[in-house]
Design an enzyme around this catalytic site. Structure first.
Site, short mmCIF file in Angstrom:
data_model
loop_
_atom_site.label_atom_id
_atom_site.label_comp_id
_atom_site.label_asym_id
_atom_site.label_seq_id
_atom_site.Cartn_x
_atom_site.Cartn_y
_atom_site.Cartn_z
N GLU A 102 0.85 -1.21 0.00
CA GLU A 102 0.00 0.00 0.00
C GLU A 102 0.87 1.25 0.00
O GLU A 102 1.94 1.27 0.60
CB GLU A 102 -0.88 -0.03 1.27
CG GLU A 102 -1.86 1.12 1.35
CD GLU A 102 -2.80 1.02 2.58
OE1 GLU A 102 -3.34 -0.07 2.83
OE2 GLU A 102 -2.96 2.03 3.26
N ASP A 104 0.15 5.44 0.61
CA ASP A 104 -0.91 6.35 1.07
C ASP A 104 -0.54 7.82 0.99
O ASP A 104 0.56 8.20 1.41
CB ASP A 104 -1.20 6.13 2.57
CG ASP A 104 -1.69 4.75 2.90
OD1 ASP A 104 -2.41 4.17 2.10
OD2 ASP A 104 -1.36 4.27 4.01
N GLU A 106 -2.55 10.71 2.94
CA GLU A 106 -3.70 10.93 3.83
C GLU A 106 -3.66 12.37 4.33
O GLU A 106 -2.67 12.79 4.95
CB GLU A 106 -3.64 9.99 5.03
CG GLU A 106 -3.88 8.54 4.65
CD GLU A 106 -3.74 7.59 5.83
OE1 GLU A 106 -4.60 6.71 5.97
OE2 GLU A 106 -2.78 7.73 6.61
N GLU A 131 5.08 6.00 8.69
CA GLU A 131 4.48 7.30 8.44
C GLU A 131 5.51 8.41 8.33
O GLU A 131 6.52 8.42 9.02
CB GLU A 131 3.51 7.68 9.57
CG GLU A 131 2.28 6.80 9.67
CD GLU A 131 2.50 5.54 10.49
OE1 GLU A 131 3.64 5.29 10.95
OE2 GLU A 131 1.52 4.79 10.68
N ARG A 270 9.68 4.79 19.02
CA ARG A 270 8.93 3.75 18.33
C ARG A 270 9.88 2.71 17.72
O ARG A 270 9.59 1.52 17.72
CB ARG A 270 8.13 4.44 17.24
CG ARG A 270 6.93 3.71 16.79
CD ARG A 270 6.15 4.69 15.91
NE ARG A 270 5.25 3.99 15.05
CZ ARG A 270 4.88 4.46 13.86
NH1 ARG A 270 5.36 5.61 13.41
NH2 ARG A 270 4.04 3.79 13.13
#
Ligand SMILES: *[C@@H]1O[C@H](CO)[C@@H](O)[C@H](O)[C@H]1NC(C)=O
Ligand SMILES: *[C@@H]1O[C@H](CO)[C@@H](O)[C@H](O)[C@H]1NC(C)=O
Ligand SMILES: *[C@@H]1O[C@H](CO)[C@@H](O)[C@H](O)[C@H]1NC(C)=O
Ligand SMILES: *[C@@H]1O[C@H](CO)[C@@H](O)[C@H](O)[C@H]1NC(C)=O
Length: 283
Positions: A102, A104, A106, A131, A270
């Site tokens: 995928e 994206d 957004e 992201e 993260r």
């Protein structure tokens, strides 16, 4: 033109259409409604499609066909005014969830007069979490702007008005899967992302401002349906200049990076160990 010549032209056109998709045109020809049919509205002789989010339904559309490699350009104009809580997505996705690929774009809404965030993400083989967030150097709700992808066996470049904002290289040589095994469809949708979209979910959608409308205008794509060399080798977007990220593109990316506000590659909480593709992709 003689009749013989005309017949040859017809045959050539059929061969090109069979091996690849070249589209520039009308939404009903290339796309179909995937969500909230009452809220997907066609204008300007089907050259503009508007998707609406209201207190009844979200909405969206997707391409009828799947593609594996190509050049894709879409003009979009985002929700005006207070768009807090809304997410307008323009993305490419393959169909099997467990191994999904995928890409994206957004757009995360915001309260009136404050900037949108454009979040990009990439999934390969079923995992995302990559992201990146950018502000834009213009108001994306004021006019149409061009969001494009060039995707070939060497690299993926995501761009805004022709300025690259993100590069994903084919890093298979260092063991990272690349988006080259599964065809993807093109999708767009608008929905209520209040739980996370605006200031981490602190600002919710204000239904009194509904309906929220995102507009899709002129688009074009020139793509292969199955990624086979017999198709890709003939395409401009697969030529040597598109196989590497050149010096001009690097300086354009640096310009766009001034507007970057988050990058998973820099998120040590993260990812204590920086993902290995980061050194390659952050040119
Ligand atoms: C939805 O919005 C319409 C128009 O703003 C309003 O009249 C209606 O009461 C709302 N319905 C619900 C269930 O909130
Ligand atoms: C994709 O992930 C699956 C496990 O979910 C693994 O078995 C497979 O080898 C991976 N494919 C690639 C191309 O890395
Ligand atoms: C989108 O932008 C590219 C790069 O600037 C340009 O070549 C192309 O014509 C634009 N396409 C559309 C459909 O506006
Ligand atoms: C919304 O605007 C405010 C103020 O400019 C900013 O702090 C915030 O990060 C923006 N974006 C989102 C998605 O909330």
């Amino acid at each position: 033109m003689s009749r013989g010549r005309a017949a040859v032209v017809v045959v050539v056109v059929i061969v090109v259409i069979a091996s690849s998709g070249v589209a520039e045109g009308r939404y009903s020809g290339d796309f179909e409604v995937t969500w909230g049919p009452d809220n997907v509205k066609s204008f300007n002789n089907d050259h503009v499609l508007k998707i609406v989010l209201d207190n009844v339904t979200a909405s969206g559309f997707g391409s009828k066909k799947s593609y594996l490699f190509g050049s894709f350009q879409m003009n979009m104009k985002l929700v005006r005014g207070n768009s807090a809580g809304t997410v307008t997505a323009y993305y490419f996705a393959s169909d099997k969830d467990d191994i999904r690929d995928e890409l994206d774009f957004e757009f995360l809404g915001n309260v009136s007069g404050q900037p949108y965030i454009l979040q990009t993400n990439v999934f390969w083989n079923g995992t995302g979490g990559r992201e990146q967030r950018n502000y834009l150097w213009f108001d994306p709700a004021a006019a149409y702007h061009n969001y494009s992808v060039i995707w070939n066996p060497y690299q993926i470049i995501m761009a805004v008005d022709g300025i690259p904002i993100r590069v994903v290289k084919n890093n298979e040589d260092i063991g990272i899967p690349y988006l080259r095994l599964q065809p993807m469809k093109i999708y767009a949708s608008i929905w209520d992302g209040s739980i996370w979209a605006t200031q981490g979910g602190a600002i919710k959608i204000n239904w009194a401002k509904s309906p929220f409308v995102a507009s899709f205008g002129k688009y074009s794509f020139d793509a292969c349906k199955n990624g086979k060399a017999s198709c890709t080798r003939k395409r401009w977007w697969n030529n040597p200049p598109y196989q590497t990220f050149n010096v001009d593109q690097q300086s354009q990316l640096q310009y766009a990076n001034q507007y970057k506000v988050y990058d998973y590659c820099e998120d040590k909480e993260r990812y204590p160990d920086t993902p290995i593709e980061c050194a390659r992709n952050n040119i």
